[in-house]
Design a protein around this motif. Structure first.
Motif, PDB file in Angstrom:
ATOM      1  N   UNK A  91       0.843  -1.203   0.000  1.00  0.00           N
ATOM      2  CA  UNK A  91       0.000   0.000   0.000  1.00  0.00           C
ATOM      3  C   UNK A  91       0.874   1.248   0.000  1.00  0.00           C
ATOM      4  N   UNK A  92       1.898   1.247   0.813  1.00  0.00           N
ATOM      5  CA  UNK A  92       2.798   2.404   0.868  1.00  0.00           C
ATOM      6  C   UNK A  92       3.493   2.598  -0.481  1.00  0.00           C
ATOM      7  N   UNK A  93       3.877   1.519  -1.135  1.00  0.00           N
ATOM      8  CA  UNK A  93       4.527   1.601  -2.441  1.00  0.00           C
ATOM      9  C   UNK A  93       3.570   2.175  -3.489  1.00  0.00           C
ATOM     10  N   UNK A  94       2.317   1.690  -3.479  1.00  0.00           N
ATOM     11  CA  UNK A  94       1.318   2.183  -4.436  1.00  0.00           C
ATOM     12  C   UNK A  94       1.079   3.680  -4.228  1.00  0.00           C
ATOM     13  N   UNK A  95       0.975   4.107  -2.981  1.00  0.00           N
ATOM     14  CA  UNK A  95       0.787   5.529  -2.686  1.00  0.00           C
ATOM     15  C   UNK A  95       1.968   6.335  -3.213  1.00  0.00           C
ATOM     16  N   UNK A  96       3.155   5.793  -3.025  1.00  0.00           N
ATOM     17  CA  UNK A  96       4.366   6.475  -3.494  1.00  0.00           C
ATOM     18  C   UNK A  96       4.345   6.612  -5.017  1.00  0.00           C
ATOM     19  N   UNK A  97       3.965   5.542  -5.719  1.00  0.00           N
ATOM     20  CA  UNK A  97       3.904   5.553  -7.187  1.00  0.00           C
ATOM     21  C   UNK A  97       2.863   6.572  -7.653  1.00  0.00           C
ATOM     22  N   UNK A  98       1.702   6.586  -6.993  1.00  0.00           N
ATOM     23  CA  UNK A  98       0.656   7.551  -7.361  1.00  0.00           C
ATOM     24  C   UNK A  98       1.147   8.986  -7.171  1.00  0.00           C
ATOM     25  N   UNK A  99       1.884   9.246  -6.107  1.00  0.00           N
ATOM     26  CA  UNK A  99       2.402  10.592  -5.870  1.00  0.00           C
ATOM     27  C   UNK A  99       3.398  10.981  -6.962  1.00  0.00           C
ATOM     28  N   UNK A 100       4.206   9.993  -7.402  1.00  0.00           N
ATOM     29  CA  UNK A 100       5.153  10.263  -8.468  1.00  0.00           C
ATOM     30  C   UNK A 100       4.429  10.562  -9.788  1.00  0.00           C
ATOM     31  N   UNK A 101       3.305   9.873 -10.035  1.00  0.00           N
ATOM     32  CA  UNK A 101       2.547  10.096 -11.248  1.00  0.00           C
ATOM     33  C   UNK A 101       1.911  11.497 -11.259  1.00  0.00           C
ATOM     34  N   UNK A 102       1.530  11.990 -10.090  1.00  0.00           N
ATOM     35  CA  UNK A 102       0.903  13.311  -9.975  1.00  0.00           C
ATOM     36  C   UNK A 102       1.913  14.407 -10.242  1.00  0.00           C
ATOM     37  N   UNK A 103       3.132  14.208  -9.979  1.00  0.00           N
ATOM     38  CA  UNK A 103       4.145  15.256 -10.151  1.00  0.00           C
ATOM     39  C   UNK A 103       4.608  15.320 -11.533  1.00  0.00           C
TER      40      UNK A 103
END
Length: 103
Positions: A91-103
């Protein structure tokens, strides 16, 4: 009492002594010219505690069913803990990936 019809070549005391010294019922039977079953019968008749028979000689440790159940429950709890830890990491990894996609 005479021993005219007895095919046993060892006296009962000798049989018991040999068994207590560690000889197997099969070895004693060969020495005394009788069957291993007859030797076990003599030992039973004289209240001698018999060792387990068979080639494996019971080398395992007896574990009560409640101990096995307790161990299984402990393992299940450990597995659940590991799974929950892994899920949290995913879950933490997915959140991290989503944050990277937003930037």
């Amino acid at each position: 009492m005479t021993r005219k019809n007895i095919k046993r070549t060892l006296e009962i005391d000798e049989i018991i002594k040999l068994y207590l010294e560690g000889a197997s019922t099969t070895e004693i039977a060969k020495l005394s010219n009788v069957s291993p079953r007859y030797i076990r019968m003599i030992l039973s008749d004289h209240n001698i505690e018999k060792r387990p028979f068979g080639s494996w000689k019971r080398k395992y440790k007896f574990i009560a069913k409640c101990e096995i159940k307790k161990n299984k429950n402990k393992l299940l709890q450990q597995e659940k803990k590991l799974l929950s830890m892994n899920i949290e990491k995913v879950i933490a990894f997915i959140k991290h990936v989503k944050q990277l996609e937003l930037h």
